[in-house]
Write an enzyme that holds these catalytic residues in place. Structure first.
Site, PDB file in Angstrom:
ATOM      1  N   ASN A 124     -29.913  -4.584  79.332  1.00  0.00           N
ATOM      2  CA  ASN A 124     -29.385  -3.342  79.880  1.00  0.00           C
ATOM      3  C   ASN A 124     -30.397  -2.740  80.829  1.00  0.00           C
ATOM      4  OD1 ASN A 124     -27.628  -0.969  79.983  1.00  0.00           O
ATOM      5  ND2 ASN A 124     -29.247   0.059  78.837  1.00  0.00           N
ATOM      6  N   HIS A 143     -31.557   1.058  82.117  1.00  0.00           N
ATOM      7  CA  HIS A 143     -31.413   2.459  81.710  1.00  0.00           C
ATOM      8  C   HIS A 143     -32.209   3.331  82.660  1.00  0.00           C
ATOM      9  CE1 HIS A 143     -31.052   5.958  79.100  1.00  0.00           C
ATOM     10  NE2 HIS A 143     -32.336   6.137  79.279  1.00  0.00           N
TER      11      HIS A 143
HETATM   12  N1  LIG Z   1     -26.118  -0.925  70.716  1.00  0.00           N
HETATM   13  C1  LIG Z   1     -26.391  -0.565  71.984  1.00  0.00           C
HETATM   14  N2  LIG Z   1     -25.382  -0.265  72.813  1.00  0.00           N
HETATM   15  C2  LIG Z   1     -25.656   0.095  74.093  1.00  0.00           C
HETATM   16  C3  LIG Z   1     -26.986   0.179  74.541  1.00  0.00           C
HETATM   17  C4  LIG Z   1     -28.038  -0.166  73.631  1.00  0.00           C
HETATM   18  O1  LIG Z   1     -29.247  -0.144  73.986  1.00  0.00           O
HETATM   19  N3  LIG Z   1     -27.693  -0.532  72.370  1.00  0.00           N
HETATM   20  N4  LIG Z   1     -27.258   0.622  75.828  1.00  0.00           N
HETATM   21  C5  LIG Z   1     -26.172   1.404  76.400  1.00  0.00           C
HETATM   22  C6  LIG Z   1     -26.332   1.926  77.782  1.00  0.00           C
HETATM   23  N5  LIG Z   1     -26.703   3.342  77.653  1.00  0.00           N
HETATM   24  C7  LIG Z   1     -27.889   3.713  78.214  1.00  0.00           C
HETATM   25  O2  LIG Z   1     -28.563   2.905  78.884  1.00  0.00           O
HETATM   26  C8  LIG Z   1     -25.871   4.286  76.987  1.00  0.00           C
HETATM   27  C9  LIG Z   1     -24.508   4.286  77.259  1.00  0.00           C
HETATM   28  C10 LIG Z   1     -23.685   5.194  76.599  1.00  0.00           C
HETATM   29  C11 LIG Z   1     -24.206   6.089  75.688  1.00  0.00           C
HETATM   30  C12 LIG Z   1     -23.278   7.030  74.976  1.00  0.00           C
HETATM   31  O3  LIG Z   1     -23.705   7.960  74.307  1.00  0.00           O
HETATM   32  N6  LIG Z   1     -21.966   6.744  75.125  1.00  0.00           N
HETATM   33  C13 LIG Z   1     -20.920   7.542  74.447  1.00  0.00           C
HETATM   34  C14 LIG Z   1     -19.687   7.674  75.327  1.00  0.00           C
HETATM   35  C15 LIG Z   1     -20.114   8.171  76.723  1.00  0.00           C
HETATM   36  C16 LIG Z   1     -18.901   8.144  77.656  1.00  0.00           C
HETATM   37  O4  LIG Z   1     -17.885   7.522  77.298  1.00  0.00           O
HETATM   38  O5  LIG Z   1     -19.045   8.733  78.755  1.00  0.00           O
HETATM   39  C17 LIG Z   1     -20.477   6.796  73.196  1.00  0.00           C
HETATM   40  O6  LIG Z   1     -20.448   5.528  73.240  1.00  0.00           O
HETATM   41  O7  LIG Z   1     -20.119   7.504  72.260  1.00  0.00           O
HETATM   42  C18 LIG Z   1     -25.563   6.100  75.426  1.00  0.00           C
HETATM   43  C19 LIG Z   1     -26.413   5.196  76.087  1.00  0.00           C
HETATM   44  C20 LIG Z   1     -24.877   0.640  76.322  1.00  0.00           C
HETATM   45  N7  LIG Z   1     -24.630   0.384  74.944  1.00  0.00           N
HETATM   46  N1  LIG Z   2     -27.161   4.766  79.947  1.00  0.00           N
HETATM   47  C1  LIG Z   2     -26.689   3.759  80.852  1.00  0.00           C
HETATM   48  C2  LIG Z   2     -26.745   4.259  82.263  1.00  0.00           C
HETATM   49  O1  LIG Z   2     -26.765   5.452  82.525  1.00  0.00           O
HETATM   50  N2  LIG Z   2     -26.782   3.295  83.191  1.00  0.00           N
HETATM   51  C3  LIG Z   2     -26.847   3.641  84.585  1.00  0.00           C
HETATM   52  O2  LIG Z   2     -25.555   3.618  85.132  1.00  0.00           O
HETATM   53  C4  LIG Z   2     -25.686   3.334  86.514  1.00  0.00           C
HETATM   54  C5  LIG Z   2     -24.628   2.315  86.822  1.00  0.00           C
HETATM   55  O3  LIG Z   2     -24.197   2.505  88.101  1.00  0.00           O
HETATM   56  P1  LIG Z   2     -23.117   1.480  88.708  1.00  0.00           P
HETATM   57  O4  LIG Z   2     -21.854   1.616  87.874  1.00  0.00           O
HETATM   58  O5  LIG Z   2     -22.951   1.916  90.127  1.00  0.00           O
HETATM   59  O6  LIG Z   2     -23.713   0.107  88.550  1.00  0.00           O
HETATM   60  C6  LIG Z   2     -27.083   2.769  86.750  1.00  0.00           C
HETATM   61  O7  LIG Z   2     -27.880   3.687  87.467  1.00  0.00           O
HETATM   62  C7  LIG Z   2     -27.624   2.604  85.357  1.00  0.00           C
HETATM   63  O8  LIG Z   2     -29.018   2.870  85.240  1.00  0.00           O
END
Ligand SMILES: Nc1nc2c(c(=O)[nH]1)N[C@@H](CN(C=O)c1ccc(C(=O)N[C@@H](CCC(=O)O)C(=O)O)cc1)CN2
Ligand SMILES: NCC(=O)N[C@@H]1O[C@H](COP(=O)([O-])[O-])[C@@H](O)[C@H]1O
EC number: 2.1.2.2
Length: 213
Positions: free
Chosen positions: A107, A109
């Site tokens: 991923n 972030h």
């Molecule tokens: N088990 C894991 N799942 C995911 C990870 C991870 O490291 N371990 N990374 C995320 C990506 N991410 C940040 O980089 C991230 C994405 C989403 C959320 C979050 O709180 N999502 C909410 C819904 C948000 C929405 O629908 O707009 C949720 O799932 O309840 C936190 C971090 C991807 N998955």
């Molecule tokens: N927590 C996860 C998160 O925030 N990820 C972020 O979503 C964007 C994806 O953009 P894109 O849809 O244009 O690729 C990226 O900037 C990435 O770092």
């Protein structure tokens, strides 16, 4: 040729960088499918334009997060994917999924982890008065944004910046470092052993790979 599946939820600019890197041979692999948990997102248009298979898995079509992740996992297994790349995938994956594909999910972030896991990272950094921000590529495990860090890129925050300035500066770095990490994995240089990341057999430090000064 090794196979990649990319999971998205939105615009797909990160996906596009990976598509382009595969097309020019920077990444020695093929993106065999794009999976989205949202319908009608531009990232799916990018997949269509690139002639890449794509599928939408909507949470409302499943009884649980586990059922959804199991369906996605079965689809991925049927494709024979070597690597699962989260590219703006905004859904927390179940522990069952991350354990099923341990060491094969990465991923990106938008923060310098472990600082600011979760959402709204730019807003939090600006509100904290930080003078630098950045982005992190990490392995994915059950701890959201807690997997082993592979590579980070830092950007400055200037006093006159607004959130979009910092986001644009960060995203420029994301489009640079993510293809590099995926290339490392496809070349069998990058591995997860237990909970630790190794590059070329060397344990990566907590903040990931640091290029020689
Ligand atoms: N088990 C894991 N799942 C995911 C990870 C991870 O490291 N371990 N990374 C995320 C990506 N991410 C940040 O980089 C991230 C994405 C989403 C959320 C979050 O709180 N999502 C909410 C819904 C948000 C929405 O629908 O707009 C949720 O799932 O309840 C936190 C971090 C991807 N998955
Ligand atoms: N927590 C996860 C998160 O925030 N990820 C972020 O979503 C964007 C994806 O953009 P894109 O849809 O244009 O690729 C990226 O900037 C990435 O770092």
């Amino acid at each position: 040729m090794k196979k990649i599946v990319v999971l998205i939820s939105g615009q797909g600019s990160t996906l596009q960088a990976l598509i382009d890197a595969c097309a020019i041979g920077q990444i020695p692999a093929q993106i065999v499918s794009v999976i989205s948990n949202k319908a009608d997102v531009f990232g799916l248009e990018r997949a269509k334009s690139a002639g890449i298979s794509h599928r939408v898995f909507l949470r409302k079509a499943f009884d649980s997060n586990l059922a959804m992740d199991n369906a996605i996992g079965d689809y991925i297994d049927n494709l024979g994917a070597d690597l699962i790349v989260l590219a703006g995938y905004m859904k927390i994956l179940t522990p069952e999924f991350t354990q099923r594909f341990a060491g094969r999910v990465v991923n990106i972030h938008p923060s310098l982890l472990p600082k600011y896991p979760g959402l709204n990272t730019y807003q939090r950094a600006m509100e904290a008065g930080d003078t630098e921000h950045g982005t992190t590529v990490h392995f994915v495990n059950e701890e959201v944004d807690g997997g082993a860090i592979i590579l980070q890129a830092k950007v400055p925050i200037f006093p006159e910046d607004n959130i979009s300035d910092v986001e644009q500066r960060t995203r420029e770095q994301e489009l640079r470092i993510y293809p590099l990490v995926v290339k490392w994995f496809m070349e069998d240089r990058l591995k997860l052993v237990g909970t630790q990341a190794y590059l070329d057999g060397q344990l990566l430090p907590p903040q990931g790979y640091a290029a020689e000064e």
